[in-house]
Structures are given as structure tokens and as C-alpha cells.
Design a protein around this motif. Sequence first.
Motif, mmCIF file in Angstrom:
data_model
loop_
_atom_site.group_PDB
_atom_site.id
_atom_site.type_symbol
_atom_site.label_atom_id
_atom_site.label_comp_id
_atom_site.label_asym_id
_atom_site.label_seq_id
_atom_site.Cartn_x
_atom_site.Cartn_y
_atom_site.Cartn_z
ATOM 1 N N LEU A 313 0.830 -1.200 0.000
ATOM 2 C CA LEU A 313 0.000 0.000 0.000
ATOM 3 C C LEU A 313 0.866 1.251 0.000
ATOM 4 C CD1 LEU A 313 -2.945 0.962 0.077
ATOM 5 C CD2 LEU A 313 -2.781 0.993 2.566
ATOM 6 N N ASP A 314 1.968 1.204 0.718
ATOM 7 C CA ASP A 314 2.898 2.335 0.770
ATOM 8 C C ASP A 314 3.436 2.652 -0.621
ATOM 9 O OD1 ASP A 314 4.641 4.287 2.001
ATOM 10 O OD2 ASP A 314 6.260 2.867 1.728
ATOM 11 N N LEU A 315 3.751 1.626 -1.406
ATOM 12 C CA LEU A 315 4.267 1.831 -2.751
ATOM 13 C C LEU A 315 3.243 2.513 -3.660
ATOM 14 C CD1 LEU A 315 6.037 -1.613 -3.342
ATOM 15 C CD2 LEU A 315 7.112 0.562 -2.750
ATOM 16 N N LEU A 316 1.966 2.302 -3.376
ATOM 17 C CA LEU A 316 0.910 2.896 -4.193
ATOM 18 C C LEU A 316 0.550 4.309 -3.740
ATOM 19 C CD1 LEU A 316 -1.477 -0.190 -4.439
ATOM 20 C CD2 LEU A 316 -0.021 0.696 -6.256
ATOM 21 N N VAL A 317 0.503 4.506 -2.436
ATOM 22 C CA VAL A 317 0.045 5.782 -1.888
ATOM 23 C C VAL A 317 1.121 6.862 -2.005
ATOM 24 C CG1 VAL A 317 -0.742 6.955 0.212
ATOM 25 C CG2 VAL A 317 -1.582 4.671 -0.331
ATOM 26 N N GLU A 318 2.389 6.470 -1.886
ATOM 27 C CA GLU A 318 3.477 7.438 -1.875
ATOM 28 C C GLU A 318 3.500 8.362 -3.094
ATOM 29 O OE1 GLU A 318 6.732 9.708 -1.146
ATOM 30 O OE2 GLU A 318 5.511 8.535 0.237
ATOM 31 N N PRO A 319 3.447 7.843 -4.344
ATOM 32 C CA PRO A 319 3.504 8.763 -5.487
ATOM 33 C C PRO A 319 2.300 9.701 -5.566
ATOM 34 C CG PRO A 319 3.045 6.522 -6.217
ATOM 35 C CD PRO A 319 3.413 6.424 -4.781
ATOM 36 N N VAL A 320 1.140 9.235 -5.099
ATOM 37 C CA VAL A 320 -0.048 10.101 -5.102
ATOM 38 C C VAL A 320 0.129 11.218 -4.080
ATOM 39 C CG1 VAL A 320 -2.561 10.170 -4.858
ATOM 40 C CG2 VAL A 320 -1.464 8.125 -5.780
ATOM 41 N N SER A 321 0.660 10.877 -2.916
ATOM 42 C CA SER A 321 0.907 11.896 -1.891
ATOM 43 C C SER A 321 1.850 12.976 -2.406
ATOM 44 C CB SER A 321 1.507 11.247 -0.633
ATOM 45 O OG SER A 321 0.603 10.350 -0.036
ATOM 46 N N ARG A 322 2.891 12.556 -3.090
ATOM 47 C CA ARG A 322 3.873 13.524 -3.575
ATOM 48 C C ARG A 322 3.288 14.436 -4.653
ATOM 49 N NH1 ARG A 322 9.079 12.900 -1.772
ATOM 50 N NH2 ARG A 322 9.925 14.204 -3.439
ATOM 51 N N CYS A 323 2.292 13.952 -5.401
ATOM 52 C CA CYS A 323 1.618 14.818 -6.379
ATOM 53 C C CYS A 323 1.001 16.025 -5.680
ATOM 54 C CB CYS A 323 0.535 14.029 -7.115
ATOM 55 S SG CYS A 323 1.136 12.913 -8.394
ATOM 56 N N PHE A 324 0.341 15.780 -4.558
ATOM 57 C CA PHE A 324 -0.292 16.870 -3.816
ATOM 58 C C PHE A 324 0.734 17.693 -3.037
ATOM 59 C CE2 PHE A 324 -3.985 14.132 -4.469
ATOM 60 C CZ PHE A 324 -4.980 15.057 -4.763
ATOM 61 N N LEU A 325 1.725 17.020 -2.453
ATOM 62 C CA LEU A 325 2.722 17.730 -1.653
ATOM 63 C C LEU A 325 3.568 18.676 -2.493
ATOM 64 C CD1 LEU A 325 3.907 14.809 0.660
ATOM 65 C CD2 LEU A 325 2.524 16.783 1.329
ATOM 66 N N SER A 326 3.723 18.353 -3.777
ATOM 67 C CA SER A 326 4.529 19.207 -4.657
ATOM 68 C C SER A 326 3.827 20.519 -4.994
ATOM 69 C CB SER A 326 4.872 18.457 -5.945
ATOM 70 O OG SER A 326 3.699 18.150 -6.675
ATOM 71 N N LEU A 327 2.539 20.608 -4.683
ATOM 72 C CA LEU A 327 1.779 21.829 -4.949
ATOM 73 C C LEU A 327 2.001 22.828 -3.808
ATOM 74 C CD1 LEU A 327 -1.481 20.217 -6.293
ATOM 75 C CD2 LEU A 327 -0.246 22.014 -7.478
ATOM 76 N N ARG A 328 3.035 23.597 -3.897
ATOM 77 C CA ARG A 328 3.330 24.607 -2.885
ATOM 78 C C ARG A 328 2.881 25.971 -3.386
ATOM 79 N NH1 ARG A 328 3.478 22.445 1.942
ATOM 80 N NH2 ARG A 328 4.550 20.452 1.849
ATOM 81 N N ILE A 329 1.981 26.579 -2.634
ATOM 82 C CA ILE A 329 1.354 27.832 -3.058
ATOM 83 C C ILE A 329 2.101 29.012 -2.450
ATOM 84 C CG2 ILE A 329 -0.823 29.114 -3.086
ATOM 85 C CD1 ILE A 329 -2.094 26.251 -2.445
#
Length: 455
Positions: A313-329
Motif C-alpha cells: 500500500l505504501d508503494l501505491l500511496v506514496e507517489p499520489v501523496s507527492r503529487c499533492f505535496l509538490s503543490l506549494r502555493i
Amino acid sequence: MVSQQKTPDQGRWAFVTTSPTTRCPTAAQRTLMRKHIMKDIGYSRRACHYSSRSSSVSGAGGIPGQTDGAPEVIKPTAIPRAFPSTATALVTVNDDARCVLHYVFSDALPSYIRVYREKWYPVCVQDNAAFHQMLACCATHLYRWQPEKHHRLKRVAISEHAQALTIAREHLRGVTHLVSEDYLVVILMFACYAHMLNDLATFKMHMAAIRNIVSFRTSDISEEFMRLYQSIDSIGSYAFGITPSSLIPTTMTLPTLTHSTLGKPLSVLISSLDLKYRLTMLQAYQSLQNLDHYLALVHVNPGSSLLDEPYKLDLLVEPVSRCFLSLRIPTDMPAKDSAPLTYLCAGGLLYLAELRRRSGISPVMTTFHVDKLKQSLESMAHYLNIDPSIHLWVLTVGALESTSLDDQYYFCSQIKQLRTNEGIETMKQYEEHLHWVVWFDPLYQTRLSALFPMT
């Protein structure tokens, strides 16, 4: 009394009679007798301790800190006193450490705790310091999960952490060349421990040290270490609201799937964003829906749910998390532009919080994102008409991840008003709105059932 004969076993066994016919044993003989007796008493007490503990550990598979169902018995697991290591002759452990390892290798605990066995044990057993620090992290995780049952593990965590620091300092004294990758794992485990203690300064210090070392030797760093580094980097970024590192490129991707199509209301809202962030947000929500569809597809087959396999599950969730985390406003962006970005970004990250817990991350700190979501809601209410399904979804994930009563009341009161306006009376109607965005029932059903009466 103690046998005086010179035998191969002398120094290991003491034979005692209750009515000695000769002079009393010497001081050395009494010491040997006492050690032998106390050793047997210790074994007996530990056997009773493990037996009683097995009936007190719950097999809760839901929210950390909560238990449900009947207690499950932990099956005895043979834990050796020493482990082979490539760095030293043996990684030795005391009885307290063996107790922690008992939990690491037990199948009776929730899956998100067993992640240590699959993710960290294989890399940490290669180095004494890393191994002791892994035990410190695991003991802290167990203590946070059920402090009333595992209170003694807080002391174990401190002891193991102290041992890891001592070994690491000794290792650095003798370093005359570049440190090995095994030692980088030690620093990574120190960062994990700092995250568990909510120590931002120490976390940043350890992660900066790794970045400095890796920047000089990217060619001989394994992909496995890069993936571990990226995972911990994301954990800190999520918990502390700091920008994730771009030093190491992403090495994880979702399985190849037929991409789903975002619903029209969500597509319209994303299309209204600043052009610079529009594509990134679109990809983030597309990845979130793909993850949801993949989990649902696997969950159809009995006994194959990924919710019970934290490492996968970690292998699947990690790239999705980074998609959102990379959005720095940017902080200087006008509110009319930043509010929708923050609204959608915080909503996506809060939805991922429970998936991150199931993947073995502890603790999952959501306060930063809950606060950001509240700020965006106050700004958006004046000038943007949001689709009811999207708004209900964002308010719901905010309510589920709120840790204070004030925040829960804030979100629940708005959900109640929205339900009244939209005529949402039943749980089924509520879920239909959530599914218009993204919603995985097996993961959130229990928590949503508890939330529904509050709204």
C-alpha cells in the motif's frame, strides 16, 4: 552446595543441597548459585509475562489508538538473541529489544504496525545502529498506538535510541572516507524517530545531512535507499508542511491502469485555477481516482485487500501523496487565486491520511492541512460557488481528520447546513455525493458511520 569438581560444565551449573554436611559455600560459590537461581526466576517471569500480554493485545485494524472486537492472541515467535550482520559480527539485543521484535514479527497486530518487518527490518539488520534505532521507532509506534498497554515501551524506545546514537558516534570517529549506505539508513531512522516525536528541527537536520552526502555520490546509492529516503521525505513534508525534496527524483508509480475521467464539476473547478497549477492539480486528482479504482478492483477478490498489506500500500500511496505535496502555493498569491488551490490540495491530502496510516506511517499529523482547509473555506465562501458534492466531500474529510472538538464542530456544523440545503437525509444519499469525487467504502465506512449522526 556448589559442586567442587573440575568438570567441563563448571561455571555454568550450580548444584545445591538443602542440608549441607560440609562448610558453607564460599562467596564466589554463593554468587554463582544466586545467578543461577535468578536466571531461572527471570525465565519463569518472562514466560508468564508473555502469556498474560497475549490476552491483552487487541487486533484492531482501524484507527490507531482505537480498538474493536475481541482480543487476539499473539502466537509465540522465536526471537534469537543475535542477528547476522554485514557491518559487525552480530547485532545483539537484550530482553526488552526481543520483546519489541516479538511484536514486529507477530501476525496478531494490525497490519500497519507489521510494516517494520517488511520495510525496515531487511535494511536495518545490516547495521547495529540502524537496528537499534528501528527498535526505538517500533517501540514508540506501539506506545503511541496503545499507551495504556505498552507504557513500558517508552523506556525501551529511549534506551534503544541512546544505544543507536552511541554506536553511530563511534562509527563516525573512525571514518576516513565516505560513509557507507548502511550509515545513511541510520540517519534515515533518526529522522523517522524525530518525526514520531514531532521534532521538526531534528528532522530537518537529519534529512539535510542525507541530502549533502547523497549529492556527492548519487552514482553508488541504491534505488531501494532512494525510495526509502523519498518516503521519509514525504512523511516530513506532510506532517510539518515543508517543501518535499527534489534532489532525488520519484521512483514510484502507480500500476498501469485505464485512466478514469474526472467528474464534470471537479473538472470545471480545476479548470478555474491559475494556469501554472492547473495541470499539476489535474494529475493529482487523476492519480487519486486511479488509486481508488485500483484498490476497489483488488478488493473485489476475497482476501486480497491491499489494506492489510502495508508495504504494498505504501508503494501505491506514496507517489499520489507527492503529487499533492509538490503543490506549494506562494504566500504572496492573491486570496482569490490561492484559496481554490489550498481547498483542493488540503482536501486531497486529508483524504489520503487514513491510507497513509494503513501503510505504516505513525503518527499521521493532519493539523497543518486541517488549518489550511479552514482558511481556504473562509476565503472561498464569498466569491466561489462550489458544487455541493465536492463541498460535502471536502468538509467530510476535514471532519474525519480533525483532532480537536472545535475543528470537528466547525466542519460538522457546515455539513449539517449543507445536508439541509441539499435534502441529504440518509447515509446512502450522503455516500452517493462522496462517490462523485472519490470514496473507498471499505476504508472509510466505519468512520463515516460514526460521523453521520454528528451532522
